[in-house]
Motif scaffolding. Structure first.
Motif, PDB file in Angstrom:
ATOM      1  N   UNK A  29       5.405  45.765 -16.860  1.00 55.47           N
ATOM      2  CA  UNK A  29       6.184  44.656 -16.356  1.00 55.47           C
ATOM      3  C   UNK A  29       6.882  44.947 -15.212  1.00 55.47           C
ATOM      4  N   UNK A  30       6.691  44.241 -14.227  1.00 62.62           N
ATOM      5  CA  UNK A  30       7.495  44.528 -12.838  1.00 62.62           C
ATOM      6  C   UNK A  30       9.073  44.251 -13.134  1.00 62.62           C
ATOM      7  N   UNK A  31       9.809  45.096 -12.273  1.00 66.10           N
ATOM      8  CA  UNK A  31      11.102  44.763 -12.572  1.00 66.10           C
ATOM      9  C   UNK A  31      11.801  43.345 -11.681  1.00 66.10           C
ATOM     10  N   UNK A  32      12.649  43.029 -12.414  1.00 66.97           N
ATOM     11  CA  UNK A  32      13.368  41.762 -11.585  1.00 66.97           C
ATOM     12  C   UNK A  32      14.175  42.042 -10.756  1.00 66.97           C
ATOM     13  N   UNK A  33      14.896  41.295  -9.752  1.00 69.28           N
ATOM     14  CA  UNK A  33      15.956  41.609  -9.152  1.00 69.28           C
ATOM     15  C   UNK A  33      17.072  41.763 -10.033  1.00 69.28           C
ATOM     16  N   UNK A  34      17.983  42.733  -9.631  1.00 69.87           N
ATOM     17  CA  UNK A  34      19.150  42.764 -10.507  1.00 69.87           C
ATOM     18  C   UNK A  34      20.052  41.679 -10.221  1.00 69.87           C
ATOM     19  N   UNK A  35      20.370  40.990  -9.351  1.00 69.31           N
ATOM     20  CA  UNK A  35      21.126  39.978  -9.411  1.00 69.31           C
ATOM     21  C   UNK A  35      20.287  38.754  -8.681  1.00 69.31           C
ATOM     22  N   UNK A  36      20.871  37.739  -9.319  1.00 69.85           N
ATOM     23  CA  UNK A  36      20.239  36.373  -8.996  1.00 69.85           C
ATOM     24  C   UNK A  36      21.477  35.248  -8.692  1.00 69.85           C
ATOM     25  N   UNK A  37      21.289  34.302  -7.840  1.00 66.63           N
ATOM     26  CA  UNK A  37      22.127  33.367  -7.299  1.00 66.63           C
ATOM     27  C   UNK A  37      22.372  32.331  -8.238  1.00 66.63           C
ATOM     28  N   UNK A  38      23.374  31.405  -8.238  1.00 62.20           N
ATOM     29  CA  UNK A  38      23.489  30.356  -9.154  1.00 62.20           C
ATOM     30  C   UNK A  38      22.310  29.288  -8.545  1.00 62.20           C
ATOM     31  N   UNK A  39      21.998  29.470  -7.481  1.00 64.62           N
ATOM     32  CA  UNK A  39      21.080  28.158  -6.864  1.00 64.62           C
ATOM     33  C   UNK A  39      19.645  28.721  -7.415  1.00 64.62           C
ATOM     34  N   UNK A  88      19.095  30.452 -10.281  1.00 65.46           N
ATOM     35  CA  UNK A  88      19.117  29.826 -11.631  1.00 65.46           C
ATOM     36  C   UNK A  88      18.931  28.811 -11.886  1.00 65.46           C
ATOM     37  N   UNK A  89      19.773  27.835 -11.106  1.00 64.86           N
ATOM     38  CA  UNK A  89      19.699  26.048 -11.190  1.00 64.86           C
ATOM     39  C   UNK A  89      17.977  25.894 -11.050  1.00 64.86           C
ATOM     40  N   UNK A  90      17.647  26.268  -9.777  1.00 66.02           N
ATOM     41  CA  UNK A  90      16.318  25.992  -9.460  1.00 66.02           C
ATOM     42  C   UNK A  90      15.168  26.535 -10.578  1.00 66.02           C
ATOM     43  N   UNK A  91      15.442  27.746 -11.266  1.00 61.20           N
ATOM     44  CA  UNK A  91      14.483  28.373 -12.161  1.00 61.20           C
ATOM     45  C   UNK A  91      14.648  27.201 -13.405  1.00 61.20           C
ATOM     46  N   UNK A  92      15.540  26.722 -13.739  1.00 65.98           N
ATOM     47  CA  UNK A  92      16.000  26.196 -14.922  1.00 65.98           C
ATOM     48  C   UNK A  92      15.201  24.656 -14.699  1.00 65.98           C
ATOM     49  N   UNK A  93      15.256  24.148 -13.445  1.00 68.80           N
ATOM     50  CA  UNK A  93      14.855  22.840 -13.202  1.00 68.80           C
ATOM     51  C   UNK A  93      13.360  23.066 -13.395  1.00 68.80           C
ATOM     52  N   UNK A  94      12.774  24.151 -13.293  1.00 68.86           N
ATOM     53  CA  UNK A  94      11.280  24.318 -13.295  1.00 68.86           C
ATOM     54  C   UNK A  94      10.653  24.584 -14.700  1.00 68.86           C
ATOM     55  N   UNK A  95      11.522  24.481 -15.560  1.00 69.94           N
ATOM     56  CA  UNK A  95      10.899  24.872 -16.898  1.00 69.94           C
ATOM     57  C   UNK A  95      10.091  23.728 -17.094  1.00 69.94           C
ATOM     58  N   UNK A  96       9.044  23.921 -18.019  1.00 68.52           N
ATOM     59  CA  UNK A  96       8.152  22.919 -18.154  1.00 68.52           C
ATOM     60  C   UNK A  96       8.348  21.772 -19.266  1.00 68.52           C
ATOM     61  N   UNK A 142      29.200  29.801 -10.979  1.00 66.76           N
ATOM     62  CA  UNK A 142      28.349  28.670 -11.315  1.00 66.76           C
ATOM     63  C   UNK A 142      29.160  27.268 -11.376  1.00 66.76           C
ATOM     64  N   UNK A 143      30.255  27.284 -11.998  1.00 60.92           N
ATOM     65  CA  UNK A 143      31.111  26.000 -11.851  1.00 60.92           C
ATOM     66  C   UNK A 143      31.462  25.700 -10.540  1.00 60.92           C
ATOM     67  N   UNK A 144      31.900  26.666  -9.736  1.00 64.20           N
ATOM     68  CA  UNK A 144      32.455  26.468  -8.389  1.00 64.20           C
ATOM     69  C   UNK A 144      31.333  25.934  -7.287  1.00 64.20           C
ATOM     70  N   UNK A 145      30.082  26.335  -7.542  1.00 60.16           N
ATOM     71  CA  UNK A 145      28.820  25.759  -7.068  1.00 60.16           C
ATOM     72  C   UNK A 145      28.560  24.593  -7.481  1.00 60.16           C
ATOM     73  N   UNK A 146      29.350  23.924  -8.583  1.00 57.83           N
ATOM     74  CA  UNK A 146      29.006  22.533  -8.800  1.00 57.83           C
ATOM     75  C   UNK A 146      27.984  22.390  -9.945  1.00 57.83           C
TER      76      UNK A 146
END
Length: 304
Positions: free
Chosen positions: A1-11, A13-21, A140-144
């Motif tokens: 399994x390829x390692x994921x980036x250690x940090x992700x931004x709120x954007x 995560x928001x985009x990734x959640x929006x791409x859920x099937x 997450x909250x500060x970014x709206x």
């Protein structure tokens, strides 16, 4: 399994959640889910981080309780669970070996501590598809972005296969004690300077203040921005290690009071390319109780 980036931004995560099937509820119930957001807020051994989770959390996230995912039989305040118990616990959160785990916390005081610990535990047991939400719930909250409250939705349990603890990411008491003779690695003590030098009362009432000989103090809080809960920039991480005399090309081990905030140092080092910082899980808790007197310094509590 390829390692994921250690940090992700709120954007991210928001985009990734929006791409859920499936709709947003699929975070909790869909069998096709490849992303799991976990709230690892931990407010101390006697305080339930779950209370903070129930007040507000990222929609669809589940709570990862460090008070439960530990070795409750240990004489120490806090220590790792077995690989078997870790696998059982995270499987019950709907995580399997294909899941990309996003972990965050909501700690108004220490800000970035339990999320890095959780990130490190996944990596220790062989799951590299794990990232920390940079800035946590506050960012997450500060970014709206929206939050929700209440209990978790029911999740479908999954089978998670944990590998034996990776020895390159973990050090034990004997190895740390022996290192005082061999200097095989540099030992970082990441507690606040006031706990390292004994000028402030211990946050753990039954633990004295003091330090392990040859350890270097690099406060974990220095890795977090002063104006937010995000990690400092990459160049600032490098400067912090350099100013402390830390050579990132050499083996490093991080410690703290009980093995939790030590993981913030490991995360920061990973961000700048040092991916193999080990954690002394027993940390000061174990060392001050077990080590010979000539291997560490006990500092009397400050007089009131």
């Amino acid at each position: 399994m390829a390692a994921s980036a250690p940090l992700v931004s709120t954007k991210w995560l928001s985009d990734a959640l929006g791409e859920q099937t499936s709709p947003s509820s699929s975070l909790s119930s869909s069998t096709s889910c490849t992303l799991r957001v976990i709230d690892a807020t931990w407010l101390g051994i006697m305080t339930e981080g779950r209370d903070a989770y129930q007040t507000e959390h990222v929609p669809g996230s589940v709570h990862f309780d460090l008070n439960q995912c530990r070795d409750k039989t240990s004489r120490l305040e806090f220590t790792l669970p077995s690989a078997e118990n870790f696998a059982k616990y995270v499987g019950e959160l709907g995580i399997d070996n294909e899941t990309h785990v996003i972990v965050y916390e909501n700690d108004p005081i220490f800000r970035m501590m339990s999320a890095p610990r959780t990130w490190w535990m996944f990596r220790l047991f062989g799951h590299d598809k794990v990232s920390v939400l940079d800035g946590g719930l506050k960012q997450w909250k500060e970014d709206g972005y929206a939050v929700e409250s209440g209990d978790e939705s029911v999740v479908d349990q999954r089978v998670f296969s944990a590998k034996p603890a990776n020895p390159s990411l973990l050090k034990n008491f004997d190895e740390v004690l022996e290192n005082q003779k061999t200097d095989n690695f540099t030992l970082i003590d990441c507690r606040q300077p006031e706990w390292f030098d004994g000028s402030m009362d211990s946050i753990w009432p039954n633990l004295p203040l003091g330090y392990i000989l040859k350890s270097i103090n690099v406060p974990f809080s220095s890795m977090v921005r002063s104006d937010s809960d995000r990690m400092v920039a990459r160049e600032d991480i490098l400067k912090l290690f350099q100013s402390a005399g830390i050579d990132l090309t050499q083996p490093l081990v991080s410690s703290c009071f009980v093995g939790i905030s030590a993981c913030t140092i490991a995360l920061a080092a990973y961000v700048v390319g040092k991916e193999d910082v080990a954690i002394y899980d027993g940390s000061w808790d174990e060392f001050c109780k077990s080590a010979p007197k000539d291997s560490h310094v006990i500092i009397p509590a400050p007089k009131l």
